[in-house]
Design an enzyme around this catalytic site. Structure first.
Site, short mmCIF file in Angstrom:
data_model
loop_
_atom_site.label_atom_id
_atom_site.label_comp_id
_atom_site.label_asym_id
_atom_site.label_seq_id
_atom_site.Cartn_x
_atom_site.Cartn_y
_atom_site.Cartn_z
N ASP A 26 12.03 41.38 -58.97
CA ASP A 26 13.42 41.70 -58.61
C ASP A 26 14.12 40.37 -58.39
O ASP A 26 13.82 39.66 -57.42
CB ASP A 26 13.48 42.55 -57.34
CG ASP A 26 12.94 43.95 -57.57
OD1 ASP A 26 12.90 44.39 -58.73
OD2 ASP A 26 12.54 44.60 -56.58
N ASP A 29 13.43 56.36 -60.30
CA ASP A 29 13.34 55.84 -58.93
C ASP A 29 13.20 57.05 -58.02
O ASP A 29 14.09 57.91 -57.99
CB ASP A 29 14.61 55.07 -58.55
CG ASP A 29 14.72 53.74 -59.28
OD1 ASP A 29 13.69 53.22 -59.73
OD2 ASP A 29 15.84 53.22 -59.40
#
Length: 254
Positions: free
Chosen positions: A130, A11
């Site tokens: 998500d 990330d």
């Protein structure tokens, strides 16, 4: 039977690898090129590189970082974050990505997934979901966008099916309830999505130990397992993860 894959996730925000809990409270984990090189040497099957603030602050993807990572890494590289157009995908593939992950744009413009798949082939189009439980029983999940800030009302299992129909070659499924918690994957969610589609599902969100990776495959029916903090901060190596999976009877590439 295809070997199950272990995929470290980077990330990235502002050119640094970070790790947070439930998409918040980011902790610096280092330089993306150095970390990617380390995972390449450890025997990772693939790498996923997510520019986690690109969608939310409308920034263009940091192509120079991707080029530097792709230059050091000789395993498949999936890149996502702020992918909104065919031109974005082309730039990423030209910068060295093997696959491109579409998240928010898949919700706002589902036809974009179909266009991307027709244009580049579904083997390089990943749709990132998500998902978060919307019932106390953890038996229904909805899709959230913009780094987990916007609730869409879309059912995660139905959405995965729709993305497959539109040409997604792979689903990257993150449980937002579990992300960064080290409590293990949300196995009911992972299993529900994996069983609903016949394209590979990558389980993400919540890995805290090697048994969690095993559970993602054996109980979650995932085709690949993704983890970040257990690898970034040196708790385990990719090789240790593969040995644990192999010991559990899961086929992996050593």
């Amino acid at each position: 039977m295809l070997a199950k894959r272990i995929i470290p996730c980077l990330d990235v925000t502002a050119g640094r690898v970070v790790k947070g809990v439930n998409f918040l409270g980011l902790r610096d984990a280092g330089d993306p090129v150095e970390i990617a090189r380390r995972y390449n040497e450890q025997g990772a099957d693939e790498l996923t590189f997510l520019d986690i603030t690109a969608s939310s602050d409308q920034r263009d993807i940091i192509l120079h970082v991707i080029e530097a990572v792709a230059d050091q890494v000789f395993i498949p590289l999936t890149v996502g974050g702020g992918v909104r157009s065919i031109a974005d995908i082309r730039r990423l593939l030209n910068a060295g990505a093997d696959k491109v992950s579409i998240n928010t744009a898949a919700v706002t413009h589902p036809e974009f997934v179909q266009q991307a798949s027709e244009h580049f082939g579904n083997q390089c189009i990943v749709v990132a979901l998500d998902a978060k439980a919307v019932t106390p029983e953890n038996d229904r999940w909805e899709i959230f966008t913009h780094g987990g800030r916007n609730r869409t009302g879309l059912d995660a299992v139905e959405w995965a099916r729709k993305m497959q129909q539109l040409g997604a070659g792979e689903i990257l499924l993150t449980s937002m309830d579990r992300d960064g918690t080290k409590a293990g994957f949300n196995l009911p969610l992972t299993r529900a999505v994996s069983d609903a589609v016949n394209i590979p599902v990558i389980a993400s969100g919540g890995v805290g130990n090697l048994q969690h990776l095993v559970d993602g495959v054996k109980e979650g029916h995932a085709d690949a397992v993704l983890a970040a903090s257990i690898f970034h901060f040196g708790e385990y190596t990719v090789d240790q993860a593969k040995q644990a999976m192999r010991a559990a009877g899961i086929e992996v590439r050593l």
